[in-house]
Design a protein around this motif. Structure first.
Motif, PDB file in Angstrom:
ATOM      1  N   PHE A 133      25.892  13.128  -4.927  1.00  0.00           N
ATOM      2  CA  PHE A 133      24.666  13.721  -4.426  1.00  0.00           C
ATOM      3  C   PHE A 133      24.740  13.925  -2.915  1.00  0.00           C
ATOM      4  CE2 PHE A 133      20.454  13.367  -2.597  1.00  0.00           C
ATOM      5  CZ  PHE A 133      19.877  14.484  -3.183  1.00  0.00           C
ATOM      6  N   ALA A 134      25.297  12.945  -2.198  1.00  0.00           N
ATOM      7  CA  ALA A 134      25.389  13.043  -0.739  1.00  0.00           C
ATOM      8  C   ALA A 134      26.266  14.229  -0.330  1.00  0.00           C
ATOM      9  CB  ALA A 134      25.960  11.743  -0.166  1.00  0.00           C
ATOM     10  N   VAL A 135      27.375  14.439  -1.041  1.00  0.00           N
ATOM     11  CA  VAL A 135      28.258  15.580  -0.730  1.00  0.00           C
ATOM     12  C   VAL A 135      27.478  16.887  -0.841  1.00  0.00           C
ATOM     13  CG1 VAL A 135      30.176  16.925  -1.661  1.00  0.00           C
ATOM     14  CG2 VAL A 135      30.449  14.471  -1.290  1.00  0.00           C
ATOM     15  N   LEU A 136      26.672  17.022  -1.899  1.00  0.00           N
ATOM     16  CA  LEU A 136      25.897  18.252  -2.098  1.00  0.00           C
ATOM     17  C   LEU A 136      24.834  18.410  -1.025  1.00  0.00           C
ATOM     18  CD1 LEU A 136      25.396  18.237  -5.974  1.00  0.00           C
ATOM     19  CD2 LEU A 136      27.095  19.465  -4.621  1.00  0.00           C
ATOM     20  N   ALA A 137      24.129  17.310  -0.702  1.00  0.00           N
ATOM     21  CA  ALA A 137      23.036  17.376   0.262  1.00  0.00           C
ATOM     22  C   ALA A 137      23.565  17.708   1.655  1.00  0.00           C
ATOM     23  CB  ALA A 137      22.271  16.052   0.274  1.00  0.00           C
ATOM     24  N   VAL A 138      24.658  17.075   2.047  1.00  0.00           N
ATOM     25  CA  VAL A 138      25.246  17.318   3.369  1.00  0.00           C
ATOM     26  C   VAL A 138      25.764  18.752   3.452  1.00  0.00           C
ATOM     27  CG1 VAL A 138      27.168  16.693   4.893  1.00  0.00           C
ATOM     28  CG2 VAL A 138      25.776  14.904   3.836  1.00  0.00           C
ATOM     29  N   LEU A 139      26.313  19.245   2.339  1.00  0.00           N
ATOM     30  CA  LEU A 139      26.829  20.618   2.320  1.00  0.00           C
ATOM     31  C   LEU A 139      25.709  21.613   2.638  1.00  0.00           C
ATOM     32  CD1 LEU A 139      29.320  22.389   1.605  1.00  0.00           C
ATOM     33  CD2 LEU A 139      28.449  22.482  -0.727  1.00  0.00           C
ATOM     34  N   ARG A 140      24.569  21.452   1.961  1.00  0.00           N
ATOM     35  CA  ARG A 140      23.431  22.338   2.183  1.00  0.00           C
ATOM     36  C   ARG A 140      22.948  22.253   3.624  1.00  0.00           C
ATOM     37  NH1 ARG A 140      20.906  24.499  -2.380  1.00  0.00           N
ATOM     38  NH2 ARG A 140      22.260  23.931  -4.094  1.00  0.00           N
ATOM     39  N   ASN A 141      22.743  21.023   4.061  1.00  0.00           N
ATOM     40  CA  ASN A 141      22.220  20.780   5.408  1.00  0.00           C
ATOM     41  C   ASN A 141      23.169  21.343   6.466  1.00  0.00           C
ATOM     42  OD1 ASN A 141      22.490  18.450   7.748  1.00  0.00           O
ATOM     43  ND2 ASN A 141      20.376  19.094   7.351  1.00  0.00           N
ATOM     44  N   GLY A 142      24.451  21.074   6.323  1.00  0.00           N
ATOM     45  CA  GLY A 142      25.447  21.511   7.309  1.00  0.00           C
ATOM     46  C   GLY A 142      25.545  23.028   7.387  1.00  0.00           C
ATOM     47  N   LEU A 143      25.504  23.687   6.213  1.00  0.00           N
ATOM     48  CA  LEU A 143      25.597  25.150   6.199  1.00  0.00           C
ATOM     49  C   LEU A 143      24.384  25.771   6.880  1.00  0.00           C
ATOM     50  CD1 LEU A 143      27.035  25.807   2.638  1.00  0.00           C
ATOM     51  CD2 LEU A 143      28.171  26.220   4.814  1.00  0.00           C
ATOM     52  N   GLN A 144      23.226  25.153   6.634  1.00  0.00           N
ATOM     53  CA  GLN A 144      21.989  25.656   7.236  1.00  0.00           C
ATOM     54  C   GLN A 144      22.084  25.581   8.761  1.00  0.00           C
ATOM     55  OE1 GLN A 144      18.654  23.455   5.807  1.00  0.00           O
ATOM     56  NE2 GLN A 144      17.534  25.326   5.296  1.00  0.00           N
ATOM     57  N   LEU A 145      22.534  24.425   9.247  1.00  0.00           N
ATOM     58  CA  LEU A 145      22.628  24.243  10.694  1.00  0.00           C
ATOM     59  C   LEU A 145      23.750  25.077  11.296  1.00  0.00           C
ATOM     60  CD1 LEU A 145      22.000  20.407  10.952  1.00  0.00           C
ATOM     61  CD2 LEU A 145      20.404  22.265  11.396  1.00  0.00           C
TER      62      LEU A 145
END
Lengths: 317, 521
Positions: A274-286
């Motif tokens: 779950f953390a890998v998916l959440a960080v991926l979304r957040n990082g791409l957004q930023l």
């Protein structure tokens, strides 16, 4: 096809490495990704999905599946809003009502799967529509409840000492609780046994029906709690809350190494997935990347990890 | 004229030899009976003759010509047909469509001529005994009629050899007689028929020759036929089917009471009493028996006679719907497996890999699975308790495993069985039901399991031993019950002659002159 001498990395190690790679890349490309504020904000945003993934893990370990959790989150949100605004309940009671709604929805799945012995995929595909449909019927599809009192909103928007969001300790508690339940409690052992072989578990005296019932009930309660967290964070209750979150949860569980046929898997894997998916979304957004890229990369990551897993014989019977 | 022959055919499954250089010769216009106990190798031989299984060594010859690699397709093309116990028809297609599918498989873009098939089907069904409408759905037909469709299929394919595996096992009297008449008329039309049946009178009335298999080897091929006597009669066959002399190492049964201190207790306390137990789900009726503490009670019977059904009742998997269970003079219930375990009844299931162990889990987790109260007191894992429990049973049963964390699926069959047994012994049962405890384990592990069973009885446990291995059952049991068609039909003291027990299991009255104990009703 394990090469001799080199121990194959476990799924958890693989995901931890992936998380570090993500962190390194986004620290360079993302504006303010590496800041403390962003890390704390991530915990705030990711809490609901994390709750669903952690609660789904036992269901999948026991050889089942629950596709209705996103819809149930939506229904519980609407119930919360209507109990507070239309029925005039004080907000703590309305929040409890939302959790009860989640429990009731989980019970519907549980009874159909454990007592009527229906296929969990079909049952929860049905309740996926049913719960969303009920939420839309209650609000006639357009009604959005807003204007919640500040005390309630502080649950989702407030911070503890040091700027730690309220969601952080909640998520930590859910992580610890589900880890204890799966890895240190009789329930976890028996969920696993059922996932490996329901018939074999039955012969060993495992209360198969009751364990399946408990797993689905727990997932429902988690959906109710996630609804309270989400409504208090976004400040509004509407019928489309949680749309697609059931698939996010399933993706996290599978990415975390839990077999869809049941038996094998871990809470640490689910959380890292779950953390890998959440960080991926957040990082791409930023990093100012379009939202579509998140979907594409999620697919690439999932398939990549599964291929790596298959190479080390990950999908053993 | 010999139409189908197996010469020196051997086949092993893993370490278990199913056939050892077996011979069989089928002649045109003759009915050939094939006899043998459960596991003697009859089904394997049929599998080889129909091309389902390839022999490890030996030759299959059709019409005198050796066939190198027989497949189900080439066997059919060579005129070999088989009527199985459970006919395999497509349930949603009509009878005529089923026949068309088998006899003229559709080709790409091929047309099915319905009207022509319907009349051909009608003709074949009439020859197979009639009474079947070609337009009914195959799934709606009762079993005897489905079997008739299978026979029509065999007739339509122009079969010169017909293999019939227990064709009358599930038929009622009138249907049986119709089938026997059909077999006779097929014989008259020069078809070679292999007839497998546990109903020995039927074979005696029908067969021209009989072959007896024992432990995978051909023991004898004898001429047969109505009115013959001497070694060719039914009692002689039974003697050939079973091993008269118990193999070395099988001592006479010793009871718990005269083991140890030498004082013989004629009436050991009752651990569990069954009083007129019945269960529709598993087809058991009116079963009464005593399971005394410290004694091994054997349960003999053919496969499908209801032995495993009784084990499922006692395990709480299929609770009894008639009769009562008695323990310490009280009526008790085993409605769920957990209830049975709480009563102190443990059941080692027949199917080890599916039910006995959970292959994906560790040895320790498997051993602890039925004893949650000891390993998870209050619900929470006590790792030390689990280590102790696993270590104890690994040592006590000499389970050969790399360690308690090894996956059970990686162990050998005999060691998996010991894990399954250890799981139940860890529950400290008073009554232990063992369903085929040595099936598919190698000779060494078998002897070890026998020793363990004797020791357990010696420690005061009541044991119900279900086994198709008659010498094993006779040498271990203090008392023996025989099951037939869901009923307990006879009881014998331990050490009774094998032919007497076998005759009771088969339901042959004429086989033996001196039936001891309560005989079949």
């Amino acid at each position: 096809m394990r090469r001799p001498g080199i121990p194959a990395p476990s799924r958890e190690t693989l995901l931890a490495a992936l998380l570090i790679v993500e962190g390194a890349v986004f620290s360079v490309t993302g504006h303010g990704f590496a800041s403390l504020d962003n890390v704390l904000g991530l915990a705030r945003l990711a809490c609901e999905g994390g709750l669903l993934a952690l609660a789904l893990a036992p269901v999948v370990l026991a050889g089942g599946i629950d596709l209705s959790l996103g819809s149930l989150l939506g229904l519980s949100s609407v119930v919360l809003g209507l109990l507070w605004r239309d029925a005039g309940w004080p907000w703590p009671w309305a929040a409890a009502g939302a959790v009860a709604c989640g429990a009731l929805g989980g019970l519907v799945n549980a009874v159909a799967v454990a007592r009527l012995r229906a296929n969990p995929l079909i049952v929860t595909l049905g309740t996926l529509s049913l719960f969303r449909g009920l939420a839309e019927a209650l609000t006639r599809g357009v009604d959005t409840v807003t204007g919640f009192p500040a005390a309630f909103l502080s649950l989702g928007q407030g911070a503890l000492a040091g700027g730690v969001p309220v969601q952080a300790p909640l998520l930590a508690a859910a992580l610890a609780g589900s880890w204890l339940l799966v890895h240190r409690h009789r329930c976890g052992r028996e969920w696993r046994a059922i996932g490996f072989s329901a018939e074999g578990a039955l012969h060993a005296g495992v209360p198969v029906g009751r364990r399946r019932l408990q797993a689905h009930l727990l997932a429902g309660v988690a959906a109710g709690v996630a609804a309270v967290v989400q409504v208090s964070r976004v400040g509004q209750a509407k019928a489309d809350a949680g749309t697609g979150m059931e698939l996010l949860a399933v993706t996290a569980v599978v990415l975390g190494g839990t077999h869809l046929s049941g038996g094998q898997g871990s809470i640490a894997g689910t959380f890292l997935g779950f953390a890998v998916l959440a960080v991926l979304r957040n990082g791409l957004q930023l990093s100012d990347q379009p939202a579509e890229l998140a979907g594409i990369l999620t697919g690439v990551v999932l398939l990549g990890v599964l291929v790596l897993g298959a190479r080390r014989g990950g999908q053993r019977g | 004229m010999t139409v189908l022959e197996a010469r020196g055919v051997s086949k092993a499954f893993g370490q278990v030899a199913a056939l050892r250089s077996a011979d069989l010769r089928l002649e045109a216009g003759q009915v050939h009976g094939l006899l043998g106990e459960n596991g003697a190798g009859k089904s394997t031989l049929v599998g080889i003759l129909t091309g389902l299984q390839a022999p490890d060594s030996g030759v299959v010859a059709v019409g005198g010509q050796p066939v190198a690699r027989l497949t189900p397709g080439s066997a059919r093309a060579l005129g070999i047909a088989c009527i199985h116990q459970q006919p395999a028809l497509v349930p949603d297609l009509s009878v005529a469509e089923n026949l068309a599918l088998r006899l003229d498989p559709p080709r790409a873009l091929g047309r099915v001529r319905r009207d022509r098939w319907r009349s051909r089907a009608l003709d074949l069904l009439e020859r197979a005994g009639g009474g079947v409408d070609p337009d009914t759905e195959a799934g709606a037909l009762p079993l005897p009629l489905r079997q008739r469709v299978e026979i029509a299929c065999a007739l339509g394919s122009g079969a010169r050899v017909l293999l019939m595996d227990e064709p009358t096992a599930s038929l009622a009297r009138p249907d049986q007689e119709r089938l026997l008449a059909l077999v006779r008329s097929l014989r008259a039309s020069e078809v070679a028929i292999l007839y497998i049946s546990h109903r020995l009178e039927e074979v005696a009335a029908l067969a021209d020759r009989v072959t007896v298999l024992r432990d995978g080897a051909t023991v004898a091929t004898l001429p047969a036929g109505p009115g013959r006597s001497g070694p060719h009669d039914v009692a002689g066959w039974v003697r050939l089917m079973i091993d008269r002399d118990p193999p070395a190492g099988h001592a006479a049964p010793a009871t718990a009471a005269d083991r140890g201190d030498g004082i013989v207790d004629p009436r050991p306390p009752l651990a569990l009493g069954l009083r007129a137990i019945g269960c529709r789900a598993v087809g058991i009726q009116d079963v009464s028996m005593d399971l005394p503490a410290g004694r091994i009670t054997g349960l003999a019977g053919l496969v499908g006679s209801g032995r495993t059904g009784l084990a499922r009742i006692l395990a709480g998997l299929d609770p009894a719907d008639a009769g009562t269970l008695e323990m310490d003079g009280r009526k008790v219930h085993a409605r769920t497996p957990a209830e049975a375990i709480a009563l102190g009844i443990a059941c080692l299931p027949e199917d080890r890999r599916r039910h006995g162990v959970i292959c994906g889990m560790s040895v320790a987790a498997n051993l602890a699975l039925a004893s949650p109260g000891r390993v998870f007191p209050g619900g929470w894992l006590r790792a030390q308790a689990e280590r102790d429990l696993a270590g104890h049973w690994i040592r006590a049963l000499s389970i050969r495993t790399p360690g308690p964390a090894a996956e059970v699926g990686t162990l050998s069959g005999g060691n998996q069985q010991k894990v399954a047994l250890g799981r139940w012994l860890a529950t400290s049962p008073r009554v232990l039901v063992l369903d085929e405890p040595t099936q598919g384990v190698d000779v060494g592990a078998k002897a070890e399991i026998h020793r363990i069973i004797r020791d357990l009885a010696g420690s005061g446990m009541a044991i119900l031993l279900i086994s198709s291995d008659l010498p094993e059952l006779l040498s271990l049991s203090d008392h023996l019950h025989v099951f037939r068609a869901g009923r307990c039909v006879a009881g014998f003291p331990g050490g009774s002659p094998a032919d007497v027990v076998m005759a009771a299991a088969l339901g042959v009255e004429a086989a033996v002159a001196r039936p001891p104990g309560e005989d079949a009703p």
